[in-house]
Scaffold this motif. Sequence first.
Motif, PDB file in Angstrom:
ATOM      1  N   PHE A  88       0.843  -1.188   0.000  1.00  0.00           N
ATOM      2  CA  PHE A  88       0.000   0.000   0.000  1.00  0.00           C
ATOM      3  C   PHE A  88       0.880   1.240   0.000  1.00  0.00           C
ATOM      4  O   PHE A  88       2.052   1.191   0.390  1.00  0.00           O
ATOM      5  CB  PHE A  88      -1.002  -0.002   1.162  1.00  0.00           C
ATOM      6  CG  PHE A  88      -0.393   0.065   2.542  1.00  0.00           C
ATOM      7  CD1 PHE A  88      -0.144   1.288   3.159  1.00  0.00           C
ATOM      8  CD2 PHE A  88      -0.109  -1.097   3.251  1.00  0.00           C
ATOM      9  CE1 PHE A  88       0.390   1.361   4.431  1.00  0.00           C
ATOM     10  CE2 PHE A  88       0.427  -1.039   4.528  1.00  0.00           C
ATOM     11  CZ  PHE A  88       0.672   0.193   5.115  1.00  0.00           C
ATOM     12  N   TRP A  89       0.277   2.330  -0.476  1.00  0.00           N
ATOM     13  CA  TRP A  89       1.037   3.567  -0.653  1.00  0.00           C
ATOM     14  C   TRP A  89       0.757   4.520   0.493  1.00  0.00           C
ATOM     15  O   TRP A  89      -0.364   4.560   1.050  1.00  0.00           O
ATOM     16  CB  TRP A  89       0.708   4.184  -2.014  1.00  0.00           C
ATOM     17  CG  TRP A  89       1.508   3.538  -3.087  1.00  0.00           C
ATOM     18  CD1 TRP A  89       2.615   4.048  -3.705  1.00  0.00           C
ATOM     19  CD2 TRP A  89       1.308   2.226  -3.654  1.00  0.00           C
ATOM     20  NE1 TRP A  89       3.117   3.134  -4.617  1.00  0.00           N
ATOM     21  CE2 TRP A  89       2.340   2.011  -4.597  1.00  0.00           C
ATOM     22  CE3 TRP A  89       0.371   1.215  -3.442  1.00  0.00           C
ATOM     23  CZ2 TRP A  89       2.455   0.846  -5.327  1.00  0.00           C
ATOM     24  CZ3 TRP A  89       0.482   0.035  -4.163  1.00  0.00           C
ATOM     25  CH2 TRP A  89       1.508  -0.145  -5.095  1.00  0.00           C
ATOM     26  N   LEU A  90       1.768   5.272   0.868  1.00  0.00           N
ATOM     27  CA  LEU A  90       1.671   6.192   1.994  1.00  0.00           C
ATOM     28  C   LEU A  90       1.095   7.506   1.489  1.00  0.00           C
ATOM     29  O   LEU A  90       1.810   8.440   1.115  1.00  0.00           O
ATOM     30  CB  LEU A  90       3.050   6.353   2.640  1.00  0.00           C
ATOM     31  CG  LEU A  90       3.625   5.022   3.168  1.00  0.00           C
ATOM     32  CD1 LEU A  90       5.031   5.212   3.694  1.00  0.00           C
ATOM     33  CD2 LEU A  90       2.716   4.417   4.246  1.00  0.00           C
ATOM     34  N   SER A  91      -0.228   7.542   1.489  1.00  0.00           N
ATOM     35  CA  SER A  91      -0.966   8.690   0.964  1.00  0.00           C
ATOM     36  C   SER A  91      -2.388   8.626   1.514  1.00  0.00           C
ATOM     37  O   SER A  91      -2.748   7.691   2.236  1.00  0.00           O
ATOM     38  CB  SER A  91      -0.994   8.654  -0.569  1.00  0.00           C
ATOM     39  OG  SER A  91      -1.882   7.646  -1.032  1.00  0.00           O
ATOM     40  N   ASP A  92      -3.203   9.595   1.130  1.00  0.00           N
ATOM     41  CA  ASP A  92      -4.615   9.573   1.517  1.00  0.00           C
ATOM     42  C   ASP A  92      -5.402   8.514   0.751  1.00  0.00           C
ATOM     43  O   ASP A  92      -6.547   8.213   1.104  1.00  0.00           O
ATOM     44  CB  ASP A  92      -5.248  10.947   1.280  1.00  0.00           C
ATOM     45  CG  ASP A  92      -4.745  11.993   2.272  1.00  0.00           C
ATOM     46  OD1 ASP A  92      -4.611  11.653   3.456  1.00  0.00           O
ATOM     47  OD2 ASP A  92      -4.471  13.131   1.842  1.00  0.00           O
ATOM     48  N   THR A  93      -4.800   7.977  -0.301  1.00  0.00           N
ATOM     49  CA  THR A  93      -5.427   6.911  -1.096  1.00  0.00           C
ATOM     50  C   THR A  93      -4.460   5.723  -1.150  1.00  0.00           C
ATOM     51  O   THR A  93      -3.876   5.434  -2.197  1.00  0.00           O
ATOM     52  CB  THR A  93      -5.760   7.414  -2.513  1.00  0.00           C
ATOM     53  OG1 THR A  93      -4.562   7.964  -3.110  1.00  0.00           O
ATOM     54  CG2 THR A  93      -6.828   8.492  -2.459  1.00  0.00           C
ATOM     55  N   PRO A  94      -4.267   5.039  -0.038  1.00  0.00           N
ATOM     56  CA  PRO A  94      -3.198   4.035   0.053  1.00  0.00           C
ATOM     57  C   PRO A  94      -3.336   2.856  -0.890  1.00  0.00           C
ATOM     58  O   PRO A  94      -2.340   2.183  -1.176  1.00  0.00           O
ATOM     59  CB  PRO A  94      -3.269   3.585   1.520  1.00  0.00           C
ATOM     60  CG  PRO A  94      -4.613   3.994   1.994  1.00  0.00           C
ATOM     61  CD  PRO A  94      -4.982   5.210   1.233  1.00  0.00           C
TER      62      PRO A  94
END
Length: 293
Positions: free
Chosen positions: A123-129
């Motif tokens: 998963f990505w480290l953002s508001d949209t992981p």
Amino acid sequence: MHTLRRLLLLGLLAPALTSAHAAESTATLGLPLTVMTYNVRYASDTPPNAWPQRRPLMKLCIEQVAPDLIGTQETLYRQAKDLATDLPDYDWIGTGRDGGSRGEFMAIYYRRARFEPLEYDHFWLSDTPDVIGSSTWGNTNRRMVTWVRFRDRASGIEFYFWNTHLDHALQPAREKAAALIRDRITALPRKLPLLLVGDFNAVAGQNPVYDLLVRDGGLQDTWTLARERRNAQWNTFNSFKVAQPEGRRIDWILLRGSADVTASEIVLFERDGQYPSDHFPVVAWLTLRPDAP
């Protein structure tokens, strides 16, 4: 009963019973692991620290430590394949932070004879992981987590292994990333131990990122748990230069669960002034306990 006695006398059940006893003993005593986190510095062909010169030293360094599990950061796809070739006892799992084979990998290497991957994801480290390659906190480099749930083949003990690399430039992005990682770990089943490794670009004990994961997230720092800490005075980031004795440890191995940590080490490896990477690997020798919460 007579049949069982005859089989035991003939030795026909001995291998199975020995194997079962070994698995039971390991499960009771715990699972010994040697864990490494290593920012390997992305492969570059620019001297004086080009990948072709660094690659054999990295192989030698890793072979000397002989870790069971390695979380690497900054690994490019061709570099990941080179390491797999150089370390034939290991398999690896990962994906590029820009999607597919693009960008840097948070690759996880593991001894295939010891561990079976039961599931993995990214998963990505953002508001949209869950959006591949997403970045919403102002950081220009996409940041992510790769994780695997492993089963030890001998004992049946299962555990999680997570690997990440937080942003190098923006403290707010690091803090949001740490909070996201904390929340996702909290949502996992508590019965399984978890190891979180990575380059956090934050000095342990001196940054809110550490507090978010250790104080608020309930993780433990294997470095502070260790009965012996080797090369504690050195920075883990060396910038391809002589190590600096400032004790700035930005590469961590964190733990959720119960473990006996025998030793931790910042591995000061170089040959004739050539360093395998601009980071030193950090290693923990530990035994995961089956009574982890």
